[in-house]
Design an enzyme around this catalytic site. Structure first.
Site, PDB file in Angstrom:
ATOM      1  N   ARG A 121       0.807  -1.242   0.000  1.00 49.55           N
ATOM      2  CA  ARG A 121       0.000   0.000   0.000  1.00 49.55           C
ATOM      3  C   ARG A 121       0.830   1.278   0.000  1.00 49.55           C
ATOM      4  NH1 ARG A 121      -3.291  -2.869   3.844  1.00 49.55           N
ATOM      5  NH2 ARG A 121      -4.978  -3.890   2.728  1.00 49.55           N
ATOM      6  N   LYS A 177       3.493  11.426 -11.158  1.00 47.21           N
ATOM      7  CA  LYS A 177       2.711  10.554 -12.049  1.00 47.21           C
ATOM      8  C   LYS A 177       3.499   9.270 -12.252  1.00 47.21           C
ATOM      9  CE  LYS A 177      -0.086  13.647 -14.854  1.00 47.21           C
ATOM     10  NZ  LYS A 177      -0.328  14.136 -16.223  1.00 47.21           N
ATOM     11  N   GLU A 199      10.769  18.398 -24.204  1.00 50.74           N
ATOM     12  CA  GLU A 199       9.996  18.765 -22.995  1.00 50.74           C
ATOM     13  C   GLU A 199      10.477  20.115 -22.453  1.00 50.74           C
ATOM     14  OE1 GLU A 199       7.360  17.094 -22.046  1.00 50.74           O
ATOM     15  OE2 GLU A 199       7.624  14.980 -22.565  1.00 50.74           O
ATOM     16  N   LYS A 210       7.616  23.190 -13.615  1.00 52.15           N
ATOM     17  CA  LYS A 210       6.846  21.970 -13.332  1.00 52.15           C
ATOM     18  C   LYS A 210       6.444  21.932 -11.861  1.00 52.15           C
ATOM     19  CE  LYS A 210       5.722  17.353 -13.989  1.00 52.15           C
ATOM     20  NZ  LYS A 210       5.813  16.151 -14.776  1.00 52.15           N
ATOM     21  N   GLU A 224      -4.106  16.915 -11.357  1.00 49.20           N
ATOM     22  CA  GLU A 224      -4.568  17.294 -12.696  1.00 49.20           C
ATOM     23  C   GLU A 224      -6.087  17.475 -12.767  1.00 49.20           C
ATOM     24  OE1 GLU A 224      -2.243  15.667 -16.000  1.00 49.20           O
ATOM     25  OE2 GLU A 224      -4.103  15.661 -17.154  1.00 49.20           O
ATOM     26  N   ARG A 259      -2.828  21.662 -14.281  1.00 56.68           N
ATOM     27  CA  ARG A 259      -1.742  20.706 -14.602  1.00 56.68           C
ATOM     28  C   ARG A 259      -1.868  20.152 -16.018  1.00 56.68           C
ATOM     29  NH1 ARG A 259       1.209  16.013 -10.956  1.00 56.68           N
ATOM     30  NH2 ARG A 259       2.484  15.250 -12.690  1.00 56.68           N
ATOM     31  N   ASN A 292       0.507  18.795 -20.585  1.00 59.08           N
ATOM     32  CA  ASN A 292       0.318  17.799 -21.634  1.00 59.08           C
ATOM     33  C   ASN A 292       0.283  18.424 -23.022  1.00 59.08           C
ATOM     34  OD1 ASN A 292       0.066  15.656 -19.746  1.00 59.08           O
ATOM     35  ND2 ASN A 292      -1.954  16.462 -19.244  1.00 59.08           N
ATOM     36  N   HIS A 322       0.898  16.402 -26.070  1.00 56.06           N
ATOM     37  CA  HIS A 322       0.969  14.993 -25.674  1.00 56.06           C
ATOM     38  C   HIS A 322      -0.180  14.145 -26.211  1.00 56.06           C
ATOM     39  CE1 HIS A 322       4.198  16.368 -23.166  1.00 56.06           C
ATOM     40  NE2 HIS A 322       4.314  15.225 -22.512  1.00 56.06           N
ATOM     41  N   HIS A 324       0.993  10.984 -27.781  1.00 59.87           N
ATOM     42  CA  HIS A 324       0.689   9.633 -27.286  1.00 59.87           C
ATOM     43  C   HIS A 324       0.073   8.777 -28.394  1.00 59.87           C
ATOM     44  CE1 HIS A 324       0.616  10.856 -22.754  1.00 59.87           C
ATOM     45  NE2 HIS A 324       1.828  10.773 -23.245  1.00 59.87           N
ATOM     46  N   HIS A 348       9.180   8.947 -27.056  1.00 57.57           N
ATOM     47  CA  HIS A 348       8.220   9.855 -26.422  1.00 57.57           C
ATOM     48  C   HIS A 348       8.513  11.327 -26.753  1.00 57.57           C
ATOM     49  CE1 HIS A 348       5.410  11.351 -23.403  1.00 57.57           C
ATOM     50  NE2 HIS A 348       6.370  12.141 -22.950  1.00 57.57           N
TER      51      HIS A 348
HETATM   52  P1  NAD Z   1      13.761   5.982 -21.245  1.00 51.98           P
HETATM   53  O1  NAD Z   1      13.544   5.802 -19.822  1.00 51.98           O
HETATM   54  O2  NAD Z   1      13.385   4.875 -22.157  1.00 51.98           O
HETATM   55  O3  NAD Z   1      15.288   6.387 -21.475  1.00 51.98           O
HETATM   56  C1  NAD Z   1      15.749   6.584 -22.798  1.00 51.98           C
HETATM   57  C2  NAD Z   1      16.946   5.671 -23.093  1.00 51.98           C
HETATM   58  O4  NAD Z   1      18.090   6.189 -22.438  1.00 51.98           O
HETATM   59  C3  NAD Z   1      16.780   4.265 -22.598  1.00 51.98           C
HETATM   60  O5  NAD Z   1      17.375   3.388 -23.501  1.00 51.98           O
HETATM   61  C4  NAD Z   1      17.570   4.274 -21.288  1.00 51.98           C
HETATM   62  O6  NAD Z   1      18.006   3.014 -20.896  1.00 51.98           O
HETATM   63  C5  NAD Z   1      18.707   5.163 -21.644  1.00 51.98           C
HETATM   64  N1  NAD Z   1      19.379   5.858 -20.578  1.00 51.98           N
HETATM   65  C6  NAD Z   1      18.844   6.385 -19.448  1.00 51.98           C
HETATM   66  N2  NAD Z   1      19.766   7.111 -18.803  1.00 51.98           N
HETATM   67  C7  NAD Z   1      20.905   7.025 -19.508  1.00 51.98           C
HETATM   68  C8  NAD Z   1      22.189   7.570 -19.356  1.00 51.98           C
HETATM   69  N3  NAD Z   1      22.479   8.421 -18.377  1.00 51.98           N
HETATM   70  N4  NAD Z   1      23.141   7.250 -20.266  1.00 51.98           N
HETATM   71  C9  NAD Z   1      22.841   6.441 -21.322  1.00 51.98           C
HETATM   72  N5  NAD Z   1      21.634   5.921 -21.537  1.00 51.98           N
HETATM   73  C10 NAD Z   1      20.674   6.218 -20.634  1.00 51.98           C
HETATM   74  O7  NAD Z   1      12.975   7.269 -21.802  1.00 51.98           O
HETATM   75  P2  NAD Z   1      12.845   8.761 -21.248  1.00 51.98           P
HETATM   76  O8  NAD Z   1      12.871   9.617 -22.442  1.00 51.98           O
HETATM   77  O9  NAD Z   1      13.752   9.035 -20.126  1.00 51.98           O
HETATM   78  O10 NAD Z   1      11.370   8.762 -20.640  1.00 51.98           O
HETATM   79  C11 NAD Z   1      10.242   8.483 -21.449  1.00 51.98           C
HETATM   80  C12 NAD Z   1       9.178   7.903 -20.567  1.00 51.98           C
HETATM   81  O11 NAD Z   1       8.821   8.853 -19.568  1.00 51.98           O
HETATM   82  C13 NAD Z   1       7.906   7.571 -21.312  1.00 51.98           C
HETATM   83  O12 NAD Z   1       7.432   6.333 -20.875  1.00 51.98           O
HETATM   84  C14 NAD Z   1       6.946   8.670 -20.883  1.00 51.98           C
HETATM   85  O13 NAD Z   1       5.623   8.262 -20.910  1.00 51.98           O
HETATM   86  C15 NAD Z   1       7.410   8.926 -19.482  1.00 51.98           C
HETATM   87  N6  NAD Z   1       7.044  10.252 -18.975  1.00 51.98           N
HETATM   88  C16 NAD Z   1       6.467  10.301 -17.759  1.00 51.98           C
HETATM   89  C17 NAD Z   1       6.126  11.532 -17.227  1.00 51.98           C
HETATM   90  C18 NAD Z   1       5.565  11.607 -15.845  1.00 51.98           C
HETATM   91  O14 NAD Z   1       5.137  12.678 -15.436  1.00 51.98           O
HETATM   92  N7  NAD Z   1       5.586  10.531 -15.084  1.00 51.98           N
HETATM   93  C19 NAD Z   1       6.383  12.717 -17.931  1.00 51.98           C
HETATM   94  C20 NAD Z   1       7.007  12.610 -19.183  1.00 51.98           C
HETATM   95  C21 NAD Z   1       7.325  11.359 -19.712  1.00 51.98           C
HETATM   96  N1  GLY Z   2       4.077  15.211 -17.869  1.00 48.34           N
HETATM   97  C1  GLY Z   2       2.789  15.688 -17.509  1.00 48.34           C
HETATM   98  C2  GLY Z   2       2.584  15.830 -16.039  1.00 48.34           C
HETATM   99  O1  GLY Z   2       3.444  15.515 -15.249  1.00 48.34           O
HETATM  100  O2  GLY Z   2       1.530  16.240 -15.638  1.00 48.34           O
END
Ligand code: NAD
Ligand code: GLY
Length: 372
Positions: free
Chosen positions: A128, A150, A192, A234, A244, A248, A252, A255, A259, A271
């Site tokens: 939990r 998120k 972003e 942010k 949201e 908030r 997006n 997005h 998406h 992404h």
């Molecule tokens: P990712 O986590 O896939 O990382 C991108 C690539 O870089 C991967 O291959 C990873 O292994 C590699 N990597 C990570 N750190 C590294 C480093 N220091 N050196 C070398 N390689 C490295 O992708 P991302 O772009 O970081 O994140 C995208 C994800 O985030 C999506 O799933 C998206 O939906 C999510 N997201 C979430 C939120 C939220 O608010 N929670 C906001 C924006 C995006």
């Molecule tokens: N990336 C959108 C949010 O965090 O609300």
């Protein structure tokens, strides 16, 4: 120059102000090795670091070496968005169970947004809810996904369909980790970063326009400024509307289009790349609706392109499938699609009231800005 030197040397700290659940975002160099900082935010003795097979060989040792070896274990996920799934979620839960983690454990997410989102969802639900620390290692994760709570995994029918709001107790953005990031992933983070300029901060957008070369060189001073400015926007938006229910949603921007592109390309389109294309489409729609001056829509597209981000969707996307995929987005409320539209650089709003013919025209134009 003096200001740049100062930025290079000074560690910055921001707070996400959520009352009793407030937490710091620490931005700087050498932070993964700052055991004292990390230990201050652990709930108890047990720690599980969740990372992946790409990040582990690069950055795991730095963190692991600063923490007591006893009661520390590591769960390594396969890399990539394709693994942001319930299977990965289950793999971490199995790991925690088999290593007998209890409610006073702390989960540390060391990696990009994928690792952070999955590990965060586990932290939200294991027994939990257990303590959670974000150590983002991509630019995208440092400026966006690690902040704001998120967490989610994807469902074959749609992105981020299963998740929870669950805040970390610390975000550690160590800029040194960005040195190992491939260009394609670095560029995704810049999408972003640009988003923050468009949605809330015209001066920052203009700063980005004049600092393209420095950011492409990964200049530390420019990066520090970009990460700090992005995180402070942010943090302010999240503090105003954690779950949201209102403002908030502006985070997006681009997005809903993005998406849909990710889903339709089976996540082959990254992404950040998809969000870049989505921001061009949302700007184009805003211009078609007469809300945004065309030269400002053009500046958004040009800034994205100057960072080598894609500004047109993959050629094989069909307009009808795109519309259908957008209808699956979480921004759909009571059956009505809501979009973030732009009035001017730094000024956006959310609406479910727009001409769907204009939306279809934007989708069909495939990233070519209207100029009529
Ligand atoms: P990712 O986590 O896939 O990382 C991108 C690539 O870089 C991967 O291959 C990873 O292994 C590699 N990597 C990570 N750190 C590294 C480093 N220091 N050196 C070398 N390689 C490295 O992708 P991302 O772009 O970081 O994140 C995208 C994800 O985030 C999506 O799933 C998206 O939906 C999510 N997201 C979430 C939120 C939220 O608010 N929670 C906001 C924006 C995006
Ligand atoms: N990336 C959108 C949010 O965090 O609300």
């Amino acid at each position: 120059m003096a200001a740049s030197r100062e930025l290079r040397l000074v560690r910055k700290e921001l707070v996400v102000d959520l009352g009793a659940r407030s937490y710091p975002i620490v931005i700087g160099s050498g932070l993964l090795r700052d055991g004292e900082l990390i230990r201050r935010h652990l709930a108890g003795r047990q720690v599980c670091i969740v990372t992946n097979n790409i990040v582990a060989p690069l950055h795991l040792a730095a963190v692991r070496d600063t923490l007591p070896a006893q009661d520390l274990d590591v769960c390594i996920l396969p890399d990539g968005e394709a693994h942001k799934t319930l299977d990965s979620y289950a793999m971490i839960i199995e790991h925690l169970m088999s290593h007998r983690h209890n409610r006073s454990t702390t989960i540390i997410a060391l990696g990009g947004g994928v690792v952070g989102d999955v590990a965060g969802f586990v932290a939200a639900t294991y027994q939990r809810g257990v303590a959670f620390v974000q150590m983002p290692t991509t630019l995208l994760a440092q400026v966006d996904s690690s902040v704001g709570g998120k967490t989610a995994v994807n469902h074959p029918g749609g992105k981020n369909m299963i998740g929870a709001f669950y805040q970390p107790r610390l975000v550690v953005a160590d800029l040194d980790t960005l040195a190992t990031l491939p260009d394609s992933d670095y560029r995704c983070g810049l999408a972003e970063v640009i988003k923050y300029g468009v949605i809330k901060d015209r001066a920052f957008f203009e700063w980005l326009e004049t600092n393209v070369d420095a950011l492409l060189r990964r200049d530390t001073a420019a990066l520090s400024y970009a990460v700090l400015t992005s995180c402070s926007t942010k943090a302010a938006v999240v503090a105003a509307d954690e779950r949201e229910e209102g403002v908030r949603a502006i985070l997006n921007f681009g997005h809903t289009f993005g998406h849909a592109i990710e889903s339709l390309t089976h996540y082959e389109c990254l992404h950040g790349d998809a969000v870049a294309i989505g921001m061009v489409m949302a700007s184009d729609l805003s211009a078609r609706l007469g809300l945004l001056a065309r030269d400002q829509a053009r500046r958004i597209k040009e800034l994205l392109a100057s960072f080598d981000l894609p500004v047109t969707p993959p050629g094989n996307l069909n307009a009808e499938a795109m519309q259908q995929a957008m209808g699956m987005d979480k921004k759909v409320l009571n059956g009505r699609l809501r979009l973030v539209l732009v009035r001017a650089l730094g000024d956006v709003f959310v609406t479910d009231s727009f001409d769907h013919g204009a939306l279809l025209a934007t989708i069909s134009a495939g990233g070519r800005l209207c100029d009529g």
